[in-house]
Design an enzyme around this catalytic site. Structure first.
Site, PDB file in Angstrom:
ATOM      1  N   GLU A 125       2.877 -10.110  14.362  1.00 32.43           N
ATOM      2  CA  GLU A 125       2.196 -10.633  15.545  1.00 32.43           C
ATOM      3  C   GLU A 125       2.336 -12.156  15.595  1.00 32.43           C
ATOM      4  O   GLU A 125       2.601 -12.730  16.637  1.00 32.43           O
ATOM      5  CB  GLU A 125       0.715 -10.249  15.498  1.00 32.43           C
ATOM      6  CG  GLU A 125       0.049 -10.371  16.849  1.00 32.43           C
ATOM      7  CD  GLU A 125      -1.406  -9.956  16.774  1.00 32.43           C
ATOM      8  OE1 GLU A 125      -2.085 -10.142  17.775  1.00 32.43           O
ATOM      9  OE2 GLU A 125      -1.842  -9.461  15.729  1.00 32.43           O
ATOM     10  N   ARG A 175       0.800  -1.226   0.000  1.00 32.74           N
ATOM     11  CA  ARG A 175       0.000   0.000   0.000  1.00 32.74           C
ATOM     12  C   ARG A 175       0.834   1.278   0.000  1.00 32.74           C
ATOM     13  O   ARG A 175       0.330   2.347  -0.308  1.00 32.74           O
ATOM     14  CB  ARG A 175      -1.007  -0.049   1.144  1.00 32.74           C
ATOM     15  CG  ARG A 175      -2.089  -1.086   0.884  1.00 32.74           C
ATOM     16  CD  ARG A 175      -2.936  -1.359   2.070  1.00 32.74           C
ATOM     17  NE  ARG A 175      -2.563  -2.578   2.754  1.00 32.74           N
ATOM     18  CZ  ARG A 175      -2.843  -2.830   4.018  1.00 32.74           C
ATOM     19  NH1 ARG A 175      -3.467  -1.936   4.745  1.00 32.74           N
ATOM     20  NH2 ARG A 175      -2.487  -3.981   4.557  1.00 32.74           N
TER      21      ARG A 175
HETATM   22  O1  LIG Z   1       3.447  -1.396  11.730  1.00 34.09           O
HETATM   23  P1  LIG Z   1       3.278  -2.854  11.391  1.00 34.09           P
HETATM   24  O2  LIG Z   1       2.764  -3.646  12.566  1.00 34.09           O
HETATM   25  O3  LIG Z   1       4.518  -3.462  10.813  1.00 34.09           O
HETATM   26  O4  LIG Z   1       2.103  -2.982  10.301  1.00 34.09           O
HETATM   27  C1  LIG Z   1       1.975  -2.088   9.216  1.00 34.09           C
HETATM   28  C2  LIG Z   1       2.016  -2.811   7.895  1.00 34.09           C
HETATM   29  O5  LIG Z   1       0.900  -3.732   7.810  1.00 34.09           O
HETATM   30  C3  LIG Z   1       0.255  -3.526   6.560  1.00 34.09           C
HETATM   31  O6  LIG Z   1       0.844  -4.268   5.539  1.00 34.09           O
HETATM   32  P2  LIG Z   1       0.751  -5.859   5.468  1.00 34.09           P
HETATM   33  O7  LIG Z   1       1.898  -6.466   6.261  1.00 34.09           O
HETATM   34  O8  LIG Z   1      -0.630  -6.262   5.877  1.00 34.09           O
HETATM   35  O9  LIG Z   1       1.051  -6.190   3.966  1.00 34.09           O
HETATM   36  P3  LIG Z   1       0.209  -5.877   2.620  1.00 34.09           P
HETATM   37  O10 LIG Z   1       0.121  -4.369   2.468  1.00 34.09           O
HETATM   38  O11 LIG Z   1       1.076  -6.482   1.555  1.00 34.09           O
HETATM   39  O12 LIG Z   1      -1.129  -6.504   2.769  1.00 34.09           O
HETATM   40  C4  LIG Z   1       0.430  -2.047   6.290  1.00 34.09           C
HETATM   41  O13 LIG Z   1       0.234  -1.720   4.919  1.00 34.09           O
HETATM   42  C5  LIG Z   1       1.854  -1.812   6.756  1.00 34.09           C
HETATM   43  O14 LIG Z   1       2.798  -2.068   5.729  1.00 34.09           O
HETATM   44  N1  LIG Z   2      -5.945  -2.550  11.297  1.00 33.80           N
HETATM   45  C1  LIG Z   2      -5.215  -2.575  10.166  1.00 33.80           C
HETATM   46  N2  LIG Z   2      -5.763  -2.107   9.016  1.00 33.80           N
HETATM   47  C2  LIG Z   2      -5.038  -2.115   7.859  1.00 33.80           C
HETATM   48  N3  LIG Z   2      -3.781  -2.590   7.776  1.00 33.80           N
HETATM   49  C3  LIG Z   2      -3.203  -3.047   8.903  1.00 33.80           C
HETATM   50  N4  LIG Z   2      -1.956  -3.551   9.143  1.00 33.80           N
HETATM   51  C4  LIG Z   2      -1.874  -3.873  10.450  1.00 33.80           C
HETATM   52  N5  LIG Z   2      -3.032  -3.595  11.092  1.00 33.80           N
HETATM   53  C5  LIG Z   2      -3.884  -3.068  10.138  1.00 33.80           C
END
Ligand SMILES: O=P(O)(O)OC[C@H]1O[C@H](OP(=O)(O)OP(=O)(O)O)[C@H](O)[C@@H]1O
Ligand SMILES: Nc1ncnc2[nH]cnc12
Length: 224
Positions: free
Chosen positions: A142, A105
């Protein structure tokens, strides 16, 4: 720090950006999963069993994951433009030559910011997505671990970089991004995120680096 505490207090754009974010409860995982388990027929026991679990599910509805969905923000031209512009206004005079975006994202905001401030965009990707030689940094989630990778040679020593992502929760992902850039010799000036979850409450630095957040998480109540 939150943008509202740093010169944008009362800025209506922040409120509109927050309103454009959709909350999806129990995505990508339900707060509670029921296993199909033993299916022997015991009707009265089953009734109380399911009634009991119905009550628990109701509770979990309020306690489960509240996914912050930025795809609705991307559909709102003004809110999307304002989001990018707030970052551009902040970073355009900071002599930044690298905007690093975190998969997936961070890719939705980072390239527009990079183009507007005259910097290059460097994708930080999940494993086995980049075709060239990479350096890797693992980070703890997590449950389990994940990894970010960056192409060798994408960043030169001494370059000034920012890291862009949609959301910061524990900060594990951004920490890995900072380490990758620093291993390549770049100076990470700041991390910028659209949303900061309560896990980051009060946190204005990350690995010693400033953290700039536009809005807090939306509640389900705000949406419906
Ligand atoms: O601060 P943190 O606990 O590290 O979490 C934040 C990350 O989690 C989400 O990505 P995700 O790992 O879900 O990957 P994605 O965007 O590829 O779905 C979000 O877009 C951040 O990159
Ligand atoms: N609550 C949340 N919504 C979207 N992305 C996330 N990545 C970790 N926690 C999230």
């Amino acid at each position: 720090m939150f943008a509202a505490e740093n010169g944008l207090k009362g800025d209506p754009r922040l409120e509109a950006i927050s309103r454009a974010i959709r909350v999806v409860p129990h995505f990508p995982k339900p707060g509670l999963s029921l296993s199909s388990g033993d299916r022997r027929r015991r009707p009265r026991f089953c009734f109380f069993f399911f009634f009991f679990f119905f009550l628990i599910l109701c509770g979990c509805w309020f306690l489960g994951i509240m996914f912050q969905d930025i795809t609705t923000l991307l559909l709102d031209h003004k809110a999307f433009k304002d989001t990018v512009e707030i970052f551009v206004d902040r970073y355009r005079d900071m002599d930044i030559s690298v905007v690093a975006g975190v998969e997936a994202r961070g890719f939705m905001f980072g390239p527009s910011i990079a183009l507007a401030i005259g910097a290059k965009f460097v994708p930080l990707r999940k494993p086995r997505k980049l075709p060239g030689e990479v350096i890797s940094e693992e980070y703890v989630l997590e449950y389990g671990v994940d990894c970010l990778q960056m192409h060798v040679g994408a960043v030169q020593p001494g370059e000034r970089a920012i890291v862009i992502d949609d959301l910061v929760a524990t900060g594990g992902t951004l920490s890995a991004a900072i380490k990758l850039l620093e291993r390549a010799g770049a100076e990470v000036v700041e991390c910028g995120c659209v949303i900061g979850l309560p896990e980051t409450k009060g946190q204005c630095r990350l690995n010693g680096k400033p953290l700039y957040i536009l809005v807090g998480p939306r509640d389900l109540d705000d949406c419906c």
